[in-house]
Scaffold this active site. Structure first.
Site, PDB file in Angstrom:
ATOM      1  CG  ASP A 487      -2.203   0.688   1.082  1.00 42.95           C
ATOM      2  OD1 ASP A 487      -2.310   1.496   0.137  1.00 42.95           O
ATOM      3  OD2 ASP A 487      -3.121   0.448   1.882  1.00 42.95           O
ATOM      4  CG  ASP A 557      -9.317   2.365  -0.366  1.00 47.16           C
ATOM      5  OD1 ASP A 557      -8.849   1.233  -0.571  1.00 47.16           O
ATOM      6  OD2 ASP A 557      -8.696   3.250   0.248  1.00 47.16           O
TER       7      ASP A 557
HETATM    8  C1  GLA Z   1      -5.694   1.865   2.183  1.00 45.66           C
HETATM    9  C2  GLA Z   1      -6.046   0.684   1.309  1.00 45.66           C
HETATM   10  C3  GLA Z   1      -7.111  -0.144   1.988  1.00 45.66           C
HETATM   11  C4  GLA Z   1      -6.606  -0.620   3.331  1.00 45.66           C
HETATM   12  C5  GLA Z   1      -6.202   0.570   4.171  1.00 45.66           C
HETATM   13  C6  GLA Z   1      -5.502   0.148   5.448  1.00 45.66           C
HETATM   14  O1  GLA Z   1      -6.767   2.754   2.276  1.00 45.66           O
HETATM   15  O2  GLA Z   1      -6.434   1.103   0.051  1.00 45.66           O
HETATM   16  O3  GLA Z   1      -7.459  -1.246   1.181  1.00 45.66           O
HETATM   17  O4  GLA Z   1      -5.525  -1.485   3.137  1.00 45.66           O
HETATM   18  O5  GLA Z   1      -5.304   1.432   3.472  1.00 45.66           O
HETATM   19  O6  GLA Z   1      -5.085   1.216   6.185  1.00 45.66           O
END
Ligand code: GLA
Length: 765
Positions: A487, A557
């Protein structure tokens, strides 16, 4: 579009210095003129070679033109279509290069200095790039240009693949002079097209709303997109654009697509000049960029992959999908099936312990899930987003048996174990920050801004990358971890590299992304079978650069199925379904609050990597049974979905009432014996027209039996030829809508069908 035995070759006409790259699908023709300038003569559908394409060099005496040759009023670079234009020697359009020299001048005059043709394609040093397994899969033309006064040379490298209508181009600059210079602008691609009758197509959006398809006709002046966000190509603009003829549709017409194999600051623009020539340029964004080049040093630009299609946007997409499948995704994952996964993020957020995770995994395994992914929160003091980033060792309060113990329990269920990392970031509340506050990117004497309470590590500093590598290496060696979700959740501010002097500060963004690539390279060298799923607050770094390391990238997301239709539709323009991370989540949806049936959530997520982002304990017995069937169905068709030909049929961005506010796409197996059509309704409108879908990619003479999954249709069980389904179309009016209307009386149209969907499964019979 594909031809297994095709050959890519370069016709070289040494007498008139013409180079014609062709593979039977596309032609790209360059000519060096008497002044040693590289001119663009043609790019498009393949044409037969001829000895001399010189007639394509169009020149005219035009008033107000500046002319470099004394006494000659015809020759002006302003009026020539070029391969590597410069500013200041009669061309006033945006240049492909700008170099600040010791005396303050930016004038250069690059002229032809040689060429060579090689089979195959070299790897770009330090940068991700497309590759071939064998030399016969591509041909590479290198044209060398030199600027005598500065001693700079430029290598324009063009590769044409044999099996797909795709080329790549990159530029390398070498300083063979005696004085240092600063490169201020270097475009990887500069393509002059002879007219401006194109629609500029881009993928634009924001966090949770990535990659909407936006189209505008070219107009005089510059149309530009880009990113100055440093750590990512961004949610806002994707580094991929298309120029389509105004009459081009998904299935026909000419489209040129170009995508940067790069994840940092970029720009992509088209400049239309007064004579309707369109100059498409793509490369590292020049704002704030400089690269200090000492004598003897080189600078390599990222490459751009570009494709020509005469079969509409779908044809362009097929070219890019093939490129990704065969020449971008690493060999280790290219031919494997990506596992159906479950991720605990939306199920638990930071609220979990080992038993809770194992309970999720165990229920998921019973449904057929193959990989359990532990998301954020497993490390350091991470109980919320204010602490822990940078400390990559398991939090034993939550995971008393460490990662090894948890991974073992997951493996014992018969599943792979995967883990979340955010390697590029640090929280101030972390041991890493306390030990190395100077590893954070910030400008001395200035405030350091945060995003999501986190700060960016200086990946331009190899010591930082070494430290994170060692931490990650230790974690990955400590347990059986087959997958990581990489990430990256914030963009860069106050960029400054305290390890380098003033003359190098324009390099920090590029050096940062090189550090990110270097860490990927090193980890994959140590753990070649690791699947890395890319992620950047969802789909903020979805580009060909990352796909060289991550066969799949979390697309957004936003897990709401209706939003996902647009996101995945747009993403598919350049990136194949096998790369599009997509999960079924719980309702009401956590991002939009919308309630969408499990059927539709599944039917959308299946057109991607496929997985779940929920706690199975929240599903009813009936839903659990349905999920097991869905996963079995997906596994049966996974190869076709991921590796078959994908066609967009009805766009969610096109609100034509004839389509009843719907969206449709389909995938066809490579042998054309099976296909799945996804047909999705957004909002229900009373008294809607009858609908039919004009299918694509089928074999006209094969007879297909249609079965409907997740809905009713009058054609369920019927057999049609491919020809009928493509020409007459497949009737897709929902049978249940009319029958419930009958049951409900004259003024009642039955249950609302908002967000309904069906899959039509076609099998040759
Ligand atoms: C980001 C990612 C999510 C998740 C969060 C965790 O937003 O896109 O899928 O992994 O971080 O903090």
């Amino acid at each position: 579009m594909r031809s297994a035995n095709a050959e890519a070759r370069v016709f070289v006409h040494t007498g008139n210095h013409e180079f014609h790259l062709t593979n039977g699908q596309v032609s790209y023709i360059v000519r060096i003129n008497d002044q040693g300038k590289a001119l663009q003569l043609y790019y498009g559908a393949a044409v037969e070679d001829r000895d001399d394409f010189g007639y394509l060099v169009e020149m005219q005496r035009r008033s107000t033109a500046s002319c470099p040759i004394e006494g000659n009023l015809f020759y002006s670079l302003e009026h020539l279509r070029q391969e590597f234009p410069e500013y200041g020697t009669t061309d006033y359009r945006m240049p492909a290069i700008s170099v600040l020299q010791a005396n303050g001048s930016r004038i250069t005059d690059f002229r032809f200095a040689g060429y060579h043709v090689d089979n195959g394609k070299p790897k770009l040093e330090g940068l991700p790039s497309a590759y071939v397994d064998e030399d016969r899969e591509a041909v590479t033309l290198s044209i060398e240009l030199a600027d005598d006064l500065t001693g700079l040379t430029v290598n324009l490298m063009y590769t044409l693949f044999a099996d797909t209508p795709v080329m790549t181009r990159s530029v390398a600059v070498r300083n063979n002079g005696n004085a240092a210079v600063d490169i201020e602008r270097l475009m990887s691609l500069s393509l002059d097209l002879p007219d401006d009758d194109y629609v500029f197509t881009q993928l634009t959006g924001s966090w949770a709303r990535e990659r909407s398809v936006v189209r505008d006709h070219l107009h005089p002046g510059i149309q530009q997109i880009g990113s100055l966000r440093g750590s990512a190509s961004s949610h806002i603009h994707n580094p991929a654009v298309a120029l389509a003829r105004p009459d081009a549709t998904e299935s026909c017409g000419e489209v040129i697509g170009a995508a940067l194999v790069y994840s940092g600051n970029f720009e992509a623009h088209v400049e239309v000049d007064p004579f309707a020539v369109s100059r498409l340029q793509m490369g590292i964004a020049d704002f704030g960029f400089t690269w200090h080049l000492e004598p003897g040093a080189d600078f390599q630009s990222p490459e751009v992959a570009f494709a020509y299609s005469s079969q509409g946007y779908n044809g362009m997409s097929h070219a890019f999908h093939d490129l990704v499948h065969r020449h971008i995704v690493r060999k280790q994952w290219r031919d494997r099936e990506s596992p159906v996964l479950i991720n605990n993020w939306e199920a638990t957020y930071f609220d979990f312990d080992e038993d809770k995770l194992v309970a999720i995994a165990s229920k998921a395994q019973k449904m057929g899930v193959e990989l359990f992914v532990l998301d954020d929160g497993w490390f350091g003091e991470r109980s919320n987003d204010k602490a822990g980033l940078g400390d990559w060792s398991a939090n034993l309060k939550r995971l008393p048996h460490g990662l090894k113990g948890l991974a073992q329990r997951v493996n014992d269920l018969g599943m792979m174990f995967g883990l979340w990392f955010e390697p590029e970031m640090v929280n101030k509340n972390s041991d890493l920050y306390r030990a190395h506050p100077d590893w954070m990117l910030s400008t001395p004497g200035r405030n350091a801004s945060h995003g999501r309470n986190e700060y960016v590590l200086n990946f331009a500093n190899s010591q930082v990358v070494d430290n994170i590598y060692e931490q990650m290496h230790a974690v990955l060696s400590s347990a059986n971890i087959g997958y990581i979700k990489w990430d990256m959740n914030r963009y860069i501010t106050e960029a400054f590299d305290i390890t380098r002097g003033a003359e190098h500060q324009g390099e920090v963004f590029h050096r940062y992304i090189l550090g990110v690539y270097a860490l990927h390279e090193r980890l994959l060298k140590a753990f070649p079978d690791l699947i890395i799923e890319g992620c950047a607050s969802g789909g903020g770094r979805f580009d060909l650069g990352m796909l060289c390391y991550s066969p799949q990238i979390w697309a957004s997301d936003d897990t709401d199925a209706v939003e996902r239709m647009s996101i995945q539709y747009g993403t598919s323009m350049f990136y194949p379904l096998s790369s599009i991370g997509s999960h079924v989540s719980i309702v009401p949806n956590h991002q939009t609050g919308r309630e969408v049936s499990l059927n539709t959530r599944t039917n959308v997520a299946m057109f991607g990597t496929f997985g779940y982002e929920l706690d199975p304990a929240a599903l009813s017995e009936q839903e659990l049974a349905q999920v097991s069937k869905d996963i079995a169905f997906f596994k049966k068709h996974r190869e076709m979905i991921h590796k078959g030909d994908f066609y967009r049929l009805v766009s969610p961005f096109n609100k034509n009432p004839r389509h009843n506010d719907s969206m449709a796409w389909m995938v066809v197996s490579s042998d054309r014996r099976s296909a799945i059509v996804g047909d999705y309704r957004m909002l229900e409108h009373p008294m809607s027209p009858f609908t039919r879908l004009y299918l694509q990619g089928l074999d006209p003479t094969t007879r297909y039996r249609v079965t409907v999954r997740g809905g009713a249709s009058t054609i369920d069980g019927m057999v049609f030829s491919g020809e009928e389904l493509m020409r007459i179309g497949m009737l897709s009016t929902d049978a249940s809508a009319s029958s419930s209307a009958e049951a409900g009386g004259v003024n009642n149209l039955g249950d609302p069908h908002d967000f309904d969907s069906r899959l039509f499964v076609l099998e040759a019979c």
